[in-house]
Design a protein around this motif. Structure first.
Motif, short mmCIF file in Angstrom:
data_model
loop_
_atom_site.label_atom_id
_atom_site.label_comp_id
_atom_site.label_asym_id
_atom_site.label_seq_id
_atom_site.Cartn_x
_atom_site.Cartn_y
_atom_site.Cartn_z
N LYS A 57 0.84 -1.20 0.00
CA LYS A 57 0.00 0.00 0.00
C LYS A 57 0.87 1.25 0.00
CE LYS A 57 -4.13 1.78 2.26
NZ LYS A 57 -5.09 1.59 3.39
N GLY A 58 1.93 1.22 0.78
CA GLY A 58 2.84 2.35 0.82
C GLY A 58 3.45 2.64 -0.54
N ARG A 59 3.84 1.61 -1.25
CA ARG A 59 4.45 1.80 -2.56
C ARG A 59 3.41 2.28 -3.58
NH1 ARG A 59 9.41 0.91 -2.06
NH2 ARG A 59 10.27 -0.62 -0.59
N ARG A 60 2.16 1.84 -3.43
CA ARG A 60 1.10 2.33 -4.32
C ARG A 60 0.87 3.83 -4.10
NH1 ARG A 60 -4.63 2.60 -3.91
NH2 ARG A 60 -4.60 1.51 -1.90
N PHE A 61 0.85 4.25 -2.84
CA PHE A 61 0.71 5.68 -2.55
C PHE A 61 1.89 6.46 -3.11
CE2 PHE A 61 -2.56 6.89 0.77
CZ PHE A 61 -3.35 5.77 0.61
N ALA A 62 3.09 5.93 -2.90
CA ALA A 62 4.29 6.64 -3.37
C ALA A 62 4.27 6.81 -4.88
CB ALA A 62 5.54 5.89 -2.93
N ALA A 63 3.86 5.78 -5.60
CA ALA A 63 3.82 5.85 -7.06
C ALA A 63 2.82 6.89 -7.54
CB ALA A 63 3.48 4.47 -7.63
N ALA A 64 1.74 7.08 -6.78
CA ALA A 64 0.69 8.02 -7.20
C ALA A 64 1.01 9.47 -6.87
CB ALA A 64 -0.64 7.62 -6.56
N PHE A 65 1.90 9.70 -5.90
CA PHE A 65 2.12 11.05 -5.42
C PHE A 65 3.59 11.46 -5.46
CE2 PHE A 65 -1.82 9.64 -3.33
CZ PHE A 65 -2.69 10.58 -3.89
N GLY A 66 4.18 11.27 -6.63
CA GLY A 66 5.50 11.83 -6.89
C GLY A 66 6.68 11.01 -6.47
N GLY A 67 6.45 9.80 -6.00
CA GLY A 67 7.55 8.90 -5.67
C GLY A 67 8.33 9.22 -4.42
N PRO A 68 7.67 9.63 -3.33
CA PRO A 68 8.40 9.81 -2.07
C PRO A 68 8.95 8.48 -1.59
CG PRO A 68 6.05 9.82 -1.65
CD PRO A 68 6.22 9.84 -3.14
N ARG A 69 10.02 8.53 -0.81
CA ARG A 69 10.58 7.28 -0.31
C ARG A 69 9.65 6.68 0.75
NH1 ARG A 69 13.45 11.42 2.27
NH2 ARG A 69 14.05 11.07 4.46
N VAL A 70 9.63 5.37 0.83
CA VAL A 70 8.76 4.65 1.76
C VAL A 70 9.60 4.17 2.94
CG1 VAL A 70 7.16 2.72 2.04
CG2 VAL A 70 7.26 3.95 -0.14
N LEU A 71 9.20 4.58 4.14
CA LEU A 71 9.95 4.27 5.35
C LEU A 71 9.05 3.57 6.36
CD1 LEU A 71 11.63 7.79 5.84
CD2 LEU A 71 12.61 5.80 4.70
N GLY A 72 9.65 3.06 7.43
CA GLY A 72 8.88 2.60 8.57
C GLY A 72 8.50 3.78 9.45
N TYR A 73 7.59 3.56 10.38
CA TYR A 73 7.15 4.64 11.26
C TYR A 73 8.33 5.26 12.02
CZ TYR A 73 2.11 3.60 10.78
OH TYR A 73 0.84 3.44 10.32
N GLU A 74 9.18 4.42 12.61
CA GLU A 74 10.29 4.94 13.41
C GLU A 74 11.29 5.69 12.53
OE1 GLU A 74 10.29 4.88 16.59
OE2 GLU A 74 8.58 3.53 16.87
N GLU A 75 11.54 5.17 11.33
CA GLU A 75 12.46 5.85 10.41
C GLU A 75 11.93 7.22 10.04
OE1 GLU A 75 14.53 2.98 7.36
OE2 GLU A 75 12.42 2.40 7.58
N LEU A 76 10.63 7.31 9.81
CA LEU A 76 10.05 8.59 9.42
C LEU A 76 10.17 9.61 10.55
CD1 LEU A 76 8.59 10.32 7.36
CD2 LEU A 76 6.42 9.34 8.13
N LEU A 77 9.89 9.18 11.78
CA LEU A 77 10.03 10.09 12.91
C LEU A 77 11.46 10.60 13.06
CD1 LEU A 77 7.89 8.29 15.64
CD2 LEU A 77 7.37 10.48 14.56
N ALA A 78 12.42 9.77 12.75
CA ALA A 78 13.83 10.12 12.93
C ALA A 78 14.43 10.85 11.74
CB ALA A 78 14.64 8.85 13.20
N ALA A 79 13.71 10.95 10.65
CA ALA A 79 14.27 11.53 9.42
C ALA A 79 14.57 13.01 9.63
CB ALA A 79 13.29 11.34 8.27
N GLY A 80 15.82 13.39 9.50
CA GLY A 80 16.23 14.76 9.75
C GLY A 80 15.83 15.74 8.67
N ASP A 81 15.50 15.26 7.48
CA ASP A 81 15.15 16.16 6.39
C ASP A 81 13.64 16.35 6.24
OD1 ASP A 81 14.69 13.54 5.58
OD2 ASP A 81 15.19 13.94 3.47
#
Length: 330
Positions: A45-69
């Motif tokens: 599901k995450g990859r389907r969303f990413a493909a539809a909305f500009g190709g953002p990278r797909v991360l886990g919840y913890e990775e996303l919270l920690a993402a500095g950018d």
């Protein structure tokens, strides 16, 4: 709050239907926002969303919270998960746009808003309809006494029954008509009548086998005695609207909460010897609210008026649950 550098880099925590249909298309169309990452417990599901909305990278919840950018998170998780993940996002230094309701109770809502303020971060509840220009026009007409002195406000949001497995029948994750459909007419009453609105009485119809609220009605009033009659549910025909009864007439608005961007709203005014319809311009409330969020973050402005609305809305829900007559239904 210090201004951030644009565009606002947003991560999406959860791949909900509302994100797919309304909020992410609005974000993708906003030049001040870059949807940079998303997290989903369902990788496909995450990859389907990413493909539809500009190709953002797909991360886990913890990775996303920690993402500095990542500057901000949009959180469209079920209501009972908001308090935990919104708090974690704020503690990670992220601004937050959270789906409504912000939480299921006033105490949790107060705590999140206080946490955001203490860290100088924007926390905005994604209630989009007040950002549609039709409501600005109605406010102007009421101020101009188009129907005289306002005496009574009525609002409704009801939908037909849903399949039994629908998450809205699961109160353990925030399902139920009060927290779902009820938010809209409650917020409308606050928008038009002010935050001093007080609950007088309520009736909640509760499904006996699940405990889910399937419909209800709230009666409230202002200190000046203007009444508010709020109806919501998921065992009706589809209805969504607001009506304003004044000393000299009635003003009504259909499609008050979920107008598509292509719709030209129609206001109706009725007096004893006069009927009038006013067709208003199209507008995109989801586009407007994501721009509002981006502007608040990028300019360092605050959203104190919106915070107070969210705080008072949560208290009205608490008060309605406290005073309600509960009727069990199959």
């Amino acid at each position: 709050m210090a201004a951030a550098q644009g565009p606002l880099r947003v991560g999406v925590l959860g791949c909900a239907d509302i994100a797919w249909r309304r909020t992410l298309p609005a974000m993708a169309a906003c030049p001040d926002i870059e949807v940079a990452a998303l997290a989903s417990r369902d990788e496909a599901k995450g990859r389907r969303f990413a493909a539809a909305f500009g190709g953002p990278r797909v991360l886990g919840y913890e990775e996303l919270l920690a993402a500095g950018d990542i500057d901000a998170l949009y959180i469209p998780l079920p209501a009972m998960m908001h308090a935990h993940w919104v708090a974690r996002a704020l503690r990670a230094g992220k601004h937050v746009l959270a789906e409504k309701p912000l939480t299921g109770d006033a105490k949790s809502t107060d705590e999140l808003l206080a946490l955001a303020a203490s860290r100088d971060l924007v926390l905005l509840e994604n209630v989009a309809f007040p950002h549609h220009s039709q409501h600005v026009r109605v406010r102007q007409m009421l101020a101009a006494k188009a129907v005289g002195e306002l005496k009574d406000f009525a609002s409704v949001f009801t939908i037909p029954p849903l399949p039994d497995e629908n998450m809205r029948y699961r109160p353990d994750i925030g399902g139920g008509a009060l927290l779902d459909m009820g938010i809209y007419p409650i917020r409308a009453a606050l928008y038009y009548l002010g935050s001093a609105l007080e609950v007088l009485h309520a009736v909640l119809r509760v499904r006996s086998r699940t405990g889910a609220v399937v419909s209800g009605r709230i009666l409230a009033c202002t200190p000046a005695g203007v009444t508010a009659d709020v109806v919501f549910g998921m065992e009706h025909s589809y209805r969504t609207g607001c009506a304003f009864a004044g000393s000299s007439g009635l003003l009504s608005l259909d499609r008050a909460f979920t107008p598509p961007p292509s719709l030209q709203p129609v206001l109706r005014i009725e007096r004893q010897d006069h009927r009038e319809e006013i067709t208003l311009p199209v507008d995109d409330q989801f586009g407007n609210i994501v721009r509002y969020f981006a502007h608040a973050v990028l300019t360092g402005s605050n959203t104190l008026d919106q915070s107070e609305m969210s705080r008072r809305q949560a208290r009205i829900i608490d008060d309605a649950e406290r005073v309600a007559v509960r009727i069990e239904v199959p």
